[in-house]
Design a protein around this motif. Structure first.
Motif, PDB file in Angstrom:
ATOM      1  N   GLU A  26       0.796  -1.226   0.000  1.00  0.00           N
ATOM      2  CA  GLU A  26       0.000   0.000   0.000  1.00  0.00           C
ATOM      3  C   GLU A  26       0.831   1.281   0.000  1.00  0.00           C
ATOM      4  OE1 GLU A  26      -3.402   0.476  -0.170  1.00  0.00           O
ATOM      5  OE2 GLU A  26      -3.421  -1.650  -0.680  1.00  0.00           O
ATOM      6  N   VAL A  27       2.049   1.215   0.475  1.00  0.00           N
ATOM      7  CA  VAL A  27       2.831   2.439   0.662  1.00  0.00           C
ATOM      8  C   VAL A  27       3.942   2.512  -0.381  1.00  0.00           C
ATOM      9  CG1 VAL A  27       4.186   3.802   2.292  1.00  0.00           C
ATOM     10  CG2 VAL A  27       2.316   2.369   3.138  1.00  0.00           C
ATOM     11  N   PRO A  28       3.867   3.484  -1.279  1.00  0.00           N
ATOM     12  CA  PRO A  28       4.922   3.631  -2.282  1.00  0.00           C
ATOM     13  C   PRO A  28       6.237   4.090  -1.643  1.00  0.00           C
ATOM     14  CG  PRO A  28       3.057   5.121  -2.728  1.00  0.00           C
ATOM     15  CD  PRO A  28       2.791   4.431  -1.442  1.00  0.00           C
ATOM     16  N   GLY A  29       7.335   3.595  -2.174  1.00  0.00           N
ATOM     17  CA  GLY A  29       8.641   4.052  -1.739  1.00  0.00           C
ATOM     18  C   GLY A  29       9.272   3.243  -0.624  1.00  0.00           C
ATOM     19  N   LEU A  30       8.663   2.146  -0.208  1.00  0.00           N
ATOM     20  CA  LEU A  30       9.271   1.327   0.837  1.00  0.00           C
ATOM     21  C   LEU A  30      10.308   0.400   0.224  1.00  0.00           C
ATOM     22  CD1 LEU A  30       6.312   0.310   3.185  1.00  0.00           C
ATOM     23  CD2 LEU A  30       7.729   2.367   3.186  1.00  0.00           C
ATOM     24  N   VAL A  31      11.483   0.363   0.834  1.00  0.00           N
ATOM     25  CA  VAL A  31      12.562  -0.506   0.391  1.00  0.00           C
ATOM     26  C   VAL A  31      12.535  -1.798   1.185  1.00  0.00           C
ATOM     27  CG1 VAL A  31      15.076  -0.737   0.176  1.00  0.00           C
ATOM     28  CG2 VAL A  31      13.975   1.465  -0.271  1.00  0.00           C
ATOM     29  N   SER A  32      12.358  -1.677   2.495  1.00  0.00           N
ATOM     30  CA  SER A  32      12.404  -2.831   3.380  1.00  0.00           C
ATOM     31  C   SER A  32      11.623  -2.520   4.648  1.00  0.00           C
ATOM     32  CB  SER A  32      13.860  -3.140   3.726  1.00  0.00           C
ATOM     33  OG  SER A  32      13.965  -4.271   4.533  1.00  0.00           O
ATOM     34  N   VAL A  33      11.000  -3.567   5.212  1.00  0.00           N
ATOM     35  CA  VAL A  33      10.230  -3.421   6.445  1.00  0.00           C
ATOM     36  C   VAL A  33      10.598  -4.580   7.365  1.00  0.00           C
ATOM     37  CG1 VAL A  33       7.918  -3.295   7.465  1.00  0.00           C
ATOM     38  CG2 VAL A  33       8.312  -2.371   5.178  1.00  0.00           C
TER      39      VAL A  33
END
Length: 158
Positions: A26-33
């Motif tokens: 859902e969230v654009p721009g995430l590299v890693s969580v």
């Protein structure tokens, strides 16, 4: 980013993995969580399979989420110590803005931490909002039993 395997996990653990996958999608721009336990162990990851291939060649965890988990744990400890010295109470969130990206850390009610590595062009308010949603939904589900189950699941993937 790959979805973690849900085979053999409890409903609560599967729900947490679904929440993580939803956050990533859902969230654009995430590299890693990464979700890290209060004792610094990786519980949930946006790329659980990346650690295994590189780990055989290098001693210790590697991969975006494994590295992020180490950073999140360190930032959590550092900011908790700073808050204690300043009589600031508990740390709710930390954000590090860098030239080529950002790291966000948010406390989960059980002492665990949610960490996100994002691109420099991410909308920080959108990232923080979705992290707060995750924390609100995950906090009551992340029991000691579920943390143990997730930790064992991560160990099987690395």
């Amino acid at each position: 980013m790959t979805a973690p395997s849900t085979y053999g996990l409890s409903t609560q653990a599967r729900n947490l993995q679904w929440l993580l996958t939803d956050l990533v999608e859902e969230v654009p721009g995430l590299v890693s969580v990464a979700v890290v336990s209060s004792d610094g162990l990786l519980l949930l990851s946006s790329d659980p399979g990346h650690a295994s291939a590189e780990r055989a060649e290098t001693k210790g965890p590697r991969g975006a989420s494994a590295d992020l988990a180490t950073i999140v744990s360190g930032l959590g400890s550092l900011t908790a110590g700073a808050a204690h010295l300043m009589d600031g109470g508990g740390v709710k969130q930390t954000m590090v803005s860098m030239e080529h990206g950002s790291v966000f850390v948010m406390a989960i009610s059980d002492g665990s931490l949610l960490g996100v590595h994002a691109t420099p062009d991410c909308d920080m308010s959108v990232v923080a909002y979705h992290m707060a949603l995750f924390v609100g939904r995950a906090g009551h589900v992340l029991t000691p039993e579920v943390r143990s189950e997730l930790r064992q699941s991560m160990e099987r993937t690395t």
